[in-house]
Design an enzyme around this catalytic site. Structure first.
Site, PDB file in Angstrom:
ATOM      1  N   SER A  25       4.391   2.461   7.931  1.00  0.00           N
ATOM      2  CA  SER A  25       3.987   1.438   6.973  1.00  0.00           C
ATOM      3  C   SER A  25       5.183   0.858   6.242  1.00  0.00           C
ATOM      4  O   SER A  25       6.063   1.587   5.785  1.00  0.00           O
ATOM      5  CB  SER A  25       3.032   2.035   5.932  1.00  0.00           C
ATOM      6  N   ASP A  58      -0.524  -7.413   1.235  1.00  0.00           N
ATOM      7  CA  ASP A  58       0.030  -6.069   1.386  1.00  0.00           C
ATOM      8  C   ASP A  58       1.532  -6.130   1.669  1.00  0.00           C
ATOM      9  O   ASP A  58       1.999  -5.811   2.759  1.00  0.00           O
ATOM     10  CB  ASP A  58      -0.707  -5.360   2.519  1.00  0.00           C
ATOM     11  N   HIS A  76       0.814  -1.219   0.000  1.00  0.00           N
ATOM     12  CA  HIS A  76       0.000   0.000   0.000  1.00  0.00           C
ATOM     13  C   HIS A  76       0.847   1.268   0.000  1.00  0.00           C
ATOM     14  O   HIS A  76       0.315   2.357  -0.226  1.00  0.00           O
ATOM     15  CB  HIS A  76      -0.991  -0.004   1.177  1.00  0.00           C
TER      16      HIS A  76
END
Length: 259
Positions: free
Chosen positions: A208, A113, A77
């Site tokens: 992330s 992901d 992502h």
């Protein structure tokens, strides 16, 4: 029919009771570029030489892990544009060196992901080094109750001014069944690994794609994926891609494997 409708209503009510998740990259922005470990501690220089900063041309910031001389592992992502990779940057904007990488050198997983970035060859030393993946002998090890460290750049609490110094936090891995009590089995499937976040200690915005590395053996077991929509300091589990689930995919694209 009434019995069926009652069961269906209960199922819908149960599903709606689960906490929503958000990618750390998408946590509400503050005044500076996001990159945050909440309630962690400053890393000394060389503590996590495998951690890289990823500055994407779209304006967002993520983390990643060096897994080989020409490969970085991150979250899918995060990707979607060209990226500047910051190596050996205890102070985020003062990297040992940087490399610009085209989006054409990013390999996204189609069903999870997680992503790979092919980088120009880097030599290893105490400030820039790889982290080992779990071996194939550990592919069925869930690492439940093991302690691990996550690292990233940024502030120490929700909404804080974000310092640029690398932050780390020690977190304990939990059983997926415990994590499913918060998010449900639809979110927490076999490819997900979760950690407890007591006392507001957690990954957060900008983390992330960053690493979760075991204290015992220094193995990369997680790639930062999501936090509770209720907030990074809510005390709810944080989620990672489970690296052992993706060992074949990583090996097939990079040739990197440990037996």
């Amino acid at each position: 029919m009434k019995v069926f409708l009652t069961i269906l209503a209960l199922a819908v009510a149960s599903a709606s009771a689960f906490e929503e998740v958000v990618h750390p990259k998408d946590v509400a922005k503050v005044n500076k570029i996001e990159g945050r470990i909440t309630n962690g501690y400053p890393a000394y220089e060389g503590k996590a030489p495998y951690t890289v900063g990823l500055g994407f041309s779209g304006g967002w910031w993520c983390g990643g892990s060096i897994i080989g001389n020409t490969w970085v592992l991150t979250a899918e992502h995060c990707t979607g544009s060209d990226v500047t990779v910051y190596f050996g940057a205890t102070w985020r904007t003062n990297a040992q060196f940087t490399h610009w990488v085209s989006r054409n050198d990013i390999i996204n997983h189609h069903n999870a992901d997680i992503a790979l970035i092919r980088i120009p060859h880097v030599d290893f030393w105490h400030m820039v080094n790889k982290v080992e993946l779990p071996s194939y002998n550990d592919r069925y090890n869930d690492f439940n109750e093991h302690w691990a460290v996550a690292c990233g750049w940024g502030g120490t609490y929700d909404g804080s001014p974000l310092p640029d110094w690398l932050q780390c936090v020690d977190l304990q891995i939990i059983h997926n069944s415990e994590c499913q009590q918060t998010y449900g089995s639809g979110t927490v499937s076999d490819n997900i690994l979760c950690v407890r976040t007591p006392d507001g200690k957690s990954t957060c915005g900008g983390d992330s794609g960053g690493p979760l590395v075991t204290h015992d053996g220094n193995k990369l077991v997680g790639v930062t994926n999501f936090v509770a929509a209720a907030g990074c300091q809510s005390g709810l589990p944080s989620g990672f891609q489970r690296v052992t689930y993706h060992l074949d995919w990583i090996r097939d694209h990079t040739g990197i494997a440990y037996y």
